[in-house]
Write a protein that holds these residues in place. Structure first.
Motif, PDB file in Angstrom:
ATOM      1  N   ARG B 356      -5.701 -22.295  10.998  1.00 44.27           N
ATOM      2  CA  ARG B 356      -5.807 -21.239  12.035  1.00 44.27           C
ATOM      3  C   ARG B 356      -7.153 -21.092  12.945  1.00 44.27           C
ATOM      4  O   ARG B 356      -7.862 -21.675  13.312  1.00 44.27           O
ATOM      5  CB  ARG B 356      -6.645 -20.173  10.698  1.00 44.27           C
ATOM      6  CG  ARG B 356      -6.558 -18.956  11.686  1.00 44.27           C
ATOM      7  CD  ARG B 356      -6.496 -17.396  10.453  1.00 44.27           C
ATOM      8  NE  ARG B 356      -6.310 -16.319  11.050  1.00 44.27           N
ATOM      9  CZ  ARG B 356      -6.354 -15.186   9.935  1.00 44.27           C
ATOM     10  NH1 ARG B 356      -5.933 -14.927   8.611  1.00 44.27           N
ATOM     11  NH2 ARG B 356      -5.917 -13.965  10.874  1.00 44.27           N
ATOM     12  N   ILE B 362     -10.387 -17.979   8.159  1.00 37.78           N
ATOM     13  CA  ILE B 362      -9.597 -18.397   6.697  1.00 37.78           C
ATOM     14  C   ILE B 362      -9.761 -17.607   5.468  1.00 37.78           C
ATOM     15  O   ILE B 362     -10.990 -17.710   5.485  1.00 37.78           O
ATOM     16  CB  ILE B 362      -9.327 -20.026   6.864  1.00 37.78           C
ATOM     17  CG1 ILE B 362      -9.404 -20.431   8.421  1.00 37.78           C
ATOM     18  CG2 ILE B 362      -8.682 -20.023   6.050  1.00 37.78           C
ATOM     19  CD1 ILE B 362      -8.808 -21.850   7.825  1.00 37.78           C
ATOM     20  N   GLN B 366      -5.339 -17.371   2.071  1.00 34.04           N
ATOM     21  CA  GLN B 366      -3.924 -18.071   2.313  1.00 34.04           C
ATOM     22  C   GLN B 366      -4.522 -19.827   2.262  1.00 34.04           C
ATOM     23  O   GLN B 366      -4.162 -20.344   1.475  1.00 34.04           O
ATOM     24  CB  GLN B 366      -5.070 -18.805   3.999  1.00 34.04           C
ATOM     25  CG  GLN B 366      -4.555 -17.412   4.792  1.00 34.04           C
ATOM     26  CD  GLN B 366      -5.476 -17.439   6.059  1.00 34.04           C
ATOM     27  OE1 GLN B 366      -6.217 -17.368   6.992  1.00 34.04           O
ATOM     28  NE2 GLN B 366      -4.593 -18.910   7.416  1.00 34.04           N
TER      29      GLN B 366
END
Ligand SMILES: Cc1ncc(C[n+]2csc(CCOP(=O)(O)OP(=O)(O)O)c2C)c(N)n1
Ligand code: SF4
Ligand SMILES: [Mg+2]
Lengths: 273, 376
Positions: B356, B362, B366
């Motif tokens: 990211r 993050i 995710q």
């Protein structure tokens, strides 16, 4: 005199000689003057630290028998500032070339002056980048040739001592390699001065500067250096026009002002109390 | 160890307090977001313990002054962020070469260049490794919490002193600015490892026989310090065998003391199929994933967090790769440490980057999405 010559040996790392400098280079003369000045100033050997930058002249540190710190190009004063703040009792001499001090290290130079920290800056001014083979520096006189100014530099040079004074240095002197005894006295006075001391030492570099500018060999360069210099005392009674091409030598300024490392340590003791 | 009550503290503050508890008495630096609080804390706290705080004219000078103070015998630290970290590189390399202890904190922000000064990122991990020129060894820590910041700073100071090697603390902006509880041991005195002050008469600054403690300037041991290759007394040399020996010397000490340098931590299933390898603030999201997947659902998932990123935990990754099908490497950059993981996984496990780089953290979702893909 005999005593000085003898003690000088203790301050030299004789095993590290011969030095790397070219024949006729002024670096040896300036280094010798520095050693004698340290002797005259009567400091304890263990309290003396030599800090230097990068350049031919900065290699002097390796030949001197003290704690010696050969740093990075332009940064000697910043290293020295940290050391002095940590250990205010030490006596620091900071050897720099003209390029080292006034180009890449210019920022540290003016800020050391502004702080008035008790360091003794000895600038070996050969008007050129010696070590890298003759590029122009901020102290190369306008019109003089260098490998990077083959037609002569268009840039104007700094007056290092005016720069230092303007930035707040409290001691400024200029000596020449052609008059080593005077140089030695100037460094001694700088060493005894509390605050930021600047000693500019004009020094011949026959190889990277003299030859390209047709200034002759070391002998001619030293002779010309002597002929064009005039003491600050004599200069004071002369007209500006007469002084145009002259190098003024001696103590150009010396003032009292609070010294940074001492003020700092006083201030924290007060806070602690 | 007697412990006092937990206190709420910012990461940058924990770094400053940890440093002082580890005996640091010198700070020099230049302000830059998001690291400025480290300097501000030091400016407040150091005078109280007789220490020196100095704001320098730039980061280059900050790094130089720290090295100078350390040669004078004061434990010293500096802190910066991205652009300032770039400026420090030359003198950082000098400290490695001359073997001068010091700690450098980089509170990472989003780059390149001025980037997003206030956004978190982990984009300087490779710069930490290779930012200064030449073949050099590096030690870098990456704390995942305020608590870890405090303890890793102490470890960094002690290790730096012992190995005569600068140590980097690669803080994330998120950790630097986060407030968390830390339990600080009383006085912190116990944590300072004092190097011996009795110096043998045949002391050499760079003894061929091995590491010797640094004897500060000003005590009558006249030696030379330089960034040039040098012999055991510190004097310049260009002699090929001596040059090679000198380079081996600075690398070998990290190998010899590997056990004292390497901090990693594994949590999760004993026989994982899916592993996450993370460092810094990304560990926090990964931990949340493992909590749910393993502690709640007993799925074969685990997390290896790296507090030490450099030197890279090669053996730990090799061992992990033997066990798992896949290693997921979440990073707030375009993929830096994942390359190292791949190198030491040696094809034994699939290595999957998860990146990211929009200036946001993050999040656990995710990561669990990626984990889920590999479990099904
Ligand atoms: C960061 C960095 N840039 C450039 C150099 C290359 N370099 C070495 S010495 C020098 C100039 C030296 O000139 P000066 O300071 O006048 O010293 P001198 O050799 O004349 O005594 C340069 C540019 C370097 N060592 N480091
Ligand atoms: S290049 Fe110039 S300054 Fe350098 S050693 Fe030779 S003469 Fe001296
Ligand atoms: Mg020069």
């Amino acid at each position: 005199m005999a005593v000085i010559e003898q003690l000088t040996q203790d301050f030299l790392r004789t095993k590290k000689l011969p030095h790397i400098w070219c024949p006729g280079c002024g670096n040896g003369i300036v280094t010798a003057a520095l050693v004698r000045a340290i002797e005259r100033a009567d400091f304890d050997q263990k309290d003396v630290v030599i800090v230097s930058g990068i350049g031919c002249s900065s290699r002097a540190a390796g030949y001197l028998n003290f704690n010696t710190l050969h740093t990075t190009h332009g940064r000697a004063l910043a290293f020295a500032t940290g050391l002095k703040m940590a250990r205010p009792e030490l006596k620091l001499f900071v050897i720099m070339g003209d390029g080292d001090c006034s180009a890449i290290g210019g920022n540290h130079f003016i800020h050391s002056a502004r702080r008035n920290i008790d360091l003794n800056a000895v600038i070996v001014n050969n008007h050129i980048y010696g070590m890298t083979g003759g590029q122009h520096s901020p102290l190369t006189p306008a019109g003089k040739k260098a490998t990077t100014a083959p037609r002569g530099t268009l840039e104007r040079e700094f007056d290092l001592l005016k720069l230092a004074r303007g930035a707040g240095a409290t001691f400024g002197a200029r000596g020449i390699a052609a008059q080593p005894r005077q140089l030695e006295q100037l460094i001694t006075r700088g060493a005894k001065h509390k605050g930021f001391s600047v000693i500019e030492a004009l020094s011949p570099c026959p190889i990277a500067y003299g030859r390209r500018n047709k200034l002759g060999g070391a002998v001619e360069m030293l002779r010309d250096m002597k002929d064009s210099s005039i003491s600050v005392e004599k200069a004071s009674s002369m007209e500006a026009a007469e002084l145009e091409d002259k190098t003024i030598t001696g103590v150009l300024f010396s003032e009292e002002a609070p010294e940074f490392s001492e003020e700092y340590h006083k201030s924290i003791t007060k806070e602690n109390a | 160890m007697p412990e006092s009550k937990p206190v709420l503290m910012q990461g940058n503050e924990a770094c400053a307090v940890g440093a002082i508890h580890a005996g640091v008495r010198f700070y020099a630096g230049y302000p830059i977001t998001p690291s400025t609080e480290v300097a501000e804390q030091m400016a407040v706290r150091l005078p109280d313990v007789g220490g020196v705080f100095i704001q320098m004219e730039d980061e280059i000078a900050g790094m130089a002054a720290v090295i100078g103070a350390s040669i004078g015998g004061m434990r010293a630290i500096t802190a910066t962020s991205g652009p300032g970290f770039s400026l420090k590189q030359e003198n950082f390399g000098y400290a490695i070469m001359a073997e001068i202890p010091c700690v450098v904190v980089n509170v990472q922000r989003m780059g390149p260049s001025t980037g997003v000064p206030t956004a978190p990122a982990q984009g300087d991990m490779m710069q930490a490794r290779w930012g200064t020129h030449g073949d050099h060894p590096v030690i870098a820590f990456s704390p995942a919490s305020v608590y870890e910041t405090y303890y890793l700073t102490i470890a960094a100071v002690n290790l730096s002193q012992k190995l005569r090697q600068p140590v980097l603390i690669m803080l994330d902006e998120v950790i630097g600015h986060m407030r968390e509880k830390v339990t600080i041991p009383e006085t912190g005195k116990l944590m300072v490892e004092k190097s011996s002050s009795n110096v043998p008469s045949d002391w050499k600054p760079y003894d061929e026989k091995g590491l010797t403690p640094l004897v500060p300037f000003g005590f009558g041991h006249y030696y030379h310090v330089t960034g040039l290759f040098h012999d055991q007394y510190g004097f310049p040399t260009g002699d090929p065998p001596q040059v090679e020996r000198a380079l081996d010397r600075i690398h070998n000490k990290l190998k010899k003391y590997r056990d004292e340098i390497m901090f990693t931590n594994y949590i999760g299933h004993k026989e994982p199929r899916v592993a996450i390898v993370a460092y810094g603030c990304t560990v926090r999201s990964a931990r949340a994933v493992v909590k749910k997947a393993y502690w709640q659902n007993r799925l074969p998932v685990g997390l290896l967090s790296l507090q030490t990123v450099w030197p890279f935990p090669d053996k730990e990754i090799e061992a992990l790769a033997e066990q798992v099908d896949v290693i997921i490497v979440p990073e707030m950059n375009m993929g830096q440490i994942v390359g190292e993981v791949e190198r030491y996984a040696r094809g034994k496990a699939e290595v999957v980057p998860l990146n990211r780089y929009d200036g946001e953290m993050i999040n656990p979702d995710q990561i669990s999405e990626e984990v889920g893909r590999w479990l099904s």
